[in-house]
Design a protein around this motif. Structure first.
Motif, PDB file in Angstrom:
ATOM      1  N   HIS A   1       0.835  -1.203   0.000  1.00  0.00           N
ATOM      2  CA  HIS A   1       0.000   0.000   0.000  1.00  0.00           C
ATOM      3  C   HIS A   1       0.872   1.256   0.000  1.00  0.00           C
ATOM      4  CE1 HIS A   1      -2.994   2.936   1.313  1.00  0.00           C
ATOM      5  NE2 HIS A   1      -3.939   2.043   1.033  1.00  0.00           N
TER       6      HIS A   1
ATOM      7  N   LEU B   1      -3.504 -11.702   8.322  1.00  0.00           N
ATOM      8  CA  LEU B   1      -3.921 -10.310   8.448  1.00  0.00           C
ATOM      9  C   LEU B   1      -2.826  -9.358   7.987  1.00  0.00           C
ATOM     10  CD1 LEU B   1      -5.963  -8.178   9.440  1.00  0.00           C
ATOM     11  CD2 LEU B   1      -4.960  -8.427  11.730  1.00  0.00           C
TER      12      LEU B   1
ATOM     13  N   ILE C   1      -0.613  -9.679   5.597  1.00  0.00           N
ATOM     14  CA  ILE C   1      -0.586  -9.535   4.139  1.00  0.00           C
ATOM     15  C   ILE C   1      -1.641  -8.529   3.697  1.00  0.00           C
ATOM     16  CG2 ILE C   1      -0.938 -10.741   1.950  1.00  0.00           C
ATOM     17  CD1 ILE C   1       0.100 -13.286   3.452  1.00  0.00           C
ATOM     18  N   GLN C   2      -2.835  -8.634   4.249  1.00  0.00           N
ATOM     19  CA  GLN C   2      -3.909  -7.704   3.902  1.00  0.00           C
ATOM     20  C   GLN C   2      -3.586  -6.291   4.396  1.00  0.00           C
ATOM     21  OE1 GLN C   2      -6.315  -8.231   1.950  1.00  0.00           O
ATOM     22  NE2 GLN C   2      -7.841  -6.620   2.306  1.00  0.00           N
ATOM     23  N   ALA C   3      -3.011  -6.188   5.588  1.00  0.00           N
ATOM     24  CA  ALA C   3      -2.704  -4.877   6.143  1.00  0.00           C
ATOM     25  C   ALA C   3      -1.642  -4.156   5.325  1.00  0.00           C
ATOM     26  CB  ALA C   3      -2.244  -5.015   7.594  1.00  0.00           C
TER      27      ALA C   3
ATOM     28  N   SER D   1      -0.920  -4.653   2.166  1.00  0.00           N
ATOM     29  CA  SER D   1      -1.303  -4.432   0.773  1.00  0.00           C
ATOM     30  C   SER D   1      -2.563  -3.590   0.607  1.00  0.00           C
ATOM     31  CB  SER D   1      -1.506  -5.778   0.068  1.00  0.00           C
ATOM     32  OG  SER D   1      -2.534  -6.529   0.695  1.00  0.00           O
ATOM     33  N   GLN D   2      -3.506  -3.704   1.549  1.00  0.00           N
ATOM     34  CA  GLN D   2      -4.810  -3.076   1.347  1.00  0.00           C
ATOM     35  C   GLN D   2      -5.312  -2.259   2.533  1.00  0.00           C
ATOM     36  OE1 GLN D   2      -6.521  -3.221  -1.551  1.00  0.00           O
ATOM     37  NE2 GLN D   2      -5.027  -4.565  -2.534  1.00  0.00           N
ATOM     38  N   ALA D   3      -4.939  -2.633   3.735  1.00  0.00           N
ATOM     39  CA  ALA D   3      -5.575  -2.045   4.914  1.00  0.00           C
ATOM     40  C   ALA D   3      -4.549  -1.732   6.006  1.00  0.00           C
ATOM     41  CB  ALA D   3      -6.644  -2.995   5.451  1.00  0.00           C
TER      42      ALA D   3
ATOM     43  N   TYR E   1      -4.716  -1.728  10.014  1.00  0.00           N
ATOM     44  CA  TYR E   1      -4.682  -2.918  10.866  1.00  0.00           C
ATOM     45  C   TYR E   1      -3.255  -3.363  11.202  1.00  0.00           C
ATOM     46  CZ  TYR E   1      -9.659  -3.457   9.943  1.00  0.00           C
ATOM     47  OH  TYR E   1     -11.022  -3.249   9.870  1.00  0.00           O
TER      48      TYR E   1
END
Length: 326
Positions: free
Chosen positions: A178, A219, A221-223, A225-227, A230
């Motif tokens: 991100h 979590l 990986i998502q944090a 790249s996208q969020a 978190y």
């Protein structure tokens, strides 16, 4: 691994042929992503290799340059030799190696992986075009030499890497990070060997810890790249950091100090560098202030009877990986 049936000899690498390599540092583990996750950092070693008429020459500068060998045991030379052998070239050409190292050694920023990637990429760049390695092939050779891909993959591809596999069959999925994420490294003036850090981790952990860590790694990986909101929750680790405290107590104390201020800090790789993920210029400034306060006043910033100095660097996420030019 030769990409051609045509035999390769030293005659295929003429005197004067030169390649330059720029390879990024990396941070592995990132909290819960033990031995699987890594990011490429915008902080680089640079290497120039020239084919000469005879011998092996070195012009080394920067981090660790006084301590590294100036013979065939140099890690870059070992990586180059292994690469040449993989493509069927068993006579090592005469070379001049000019390197400027910025990545600190034994600090958890992937210095050995970067050196190996630089050597593999340089050797590939010297080969005739038909025999040069793809990035995926560079990953295989470099990971075999390093023993695992968690630092190698970010240095090869850039960005965030999710790696798995085994000897000779390494895989990595590359995920863009991100744009709001700004990594900050705090590099202390003491070293920790990766071998020592690994030796402190138990061979077995409770199933409950493993399950909790799996959730945080997913979590993370998502944090990243996208969020990024978190990242505090996503950087909680249950597998390795707590066990390694005896080898790097000041770094563990700094991680705890930063996290108490809601700054998502982790041990970078095997340590002792501390990595903090900031999400704005304001958080960068807050992290810099907190590290300065810790360095100046906190009893945890003492090591072997002296107060530590921390080199603090806000960096970018490198999105290109190793770059070879001729």
């Amino acid at each position: 691994m030769s990409n051609s049936d045509t035999p390769i000899t030293c005659a295929d690498i003429p005197v004067g042929k030169t390649v330059t390599v720029k390879v990024p540092a990396s941070s592995a583990n990132l909290g819960p992503g033990y031995d699987t996750l890594g990011v490429a950092l915008g902080f680089y070693d640079e290497l120039r290799v020239e084919c000469i008429s005879e011998g092996l020459e070195f012009e080394l500068s920067g981090e660790g340059s006084e301590a590294v060998p100036r013979d065939e045991t140099h890690l870059v030379i070992q990586a180059m030799r292994s690469t040449f052998e993989k493509v069927g070239l068993h006579d090592f050409p005469a070379l001049r190696l000019t390197a400027h190292n910025r990545i600190p050694h034994s600090r958890g920023m992937g210095s050995s992986a970067s050196a190996i990637v630089a050597g593999v990429a340089a050797a590939s760049g010297l080969l005739p075009e038909h025999a040069q390695l793809s990035r995926d092939q560079i990953l295989q050779v470099a990971s075999d030499l390093e023993g695992h891909p968690d630092n190698v993959a970010p240095s090869v591809y850039g960005s965030l890497s999710i790696s798995w596999g085994e000897l000779g069959d390494w895989r990595s999925l590359i995920v863009p990070v991100h744009s709001a994420v700004i990594p900050i490294v705090a590099v202390p003036d003491y070293e920790v060997s990766t071998k020592l850090a690994r030796s402190l981790i138990p061979t077995e952990i409770p199933h409950e810890q493993a399950a909790a860590n799996s959730g945080r790694a997913a979590l993370l990986i998502q944090a990243l790249s996208q969020a990024p909101e978190y990242l505090m929750d996503a950087t909680v680790d249950y597998l390795h950091q707590g066990y390694r405290i005896p080898a790097m107590q000041p770094s563990a104390a700094l991680v705890a100090y930063l996290r108490d201020q809601q700054l998502p800090a982790v041990i970078s790789g095997a340590g002792p560098t501390v990595l903090t993920f900031s999400r704005s210029c304001e958080e960068v400034a807050a992290a810099q202030r907190a590290i300065a306060e810790f360095e100046a006043t906190h009893e945890g910033s003492e090591y072997e009877g002296r107060r530590l100095s921390w080199r603090v660097m806000p960096l970018e996420i490198d999105a290109e990986g190793v770059i070879v030019t001729q």
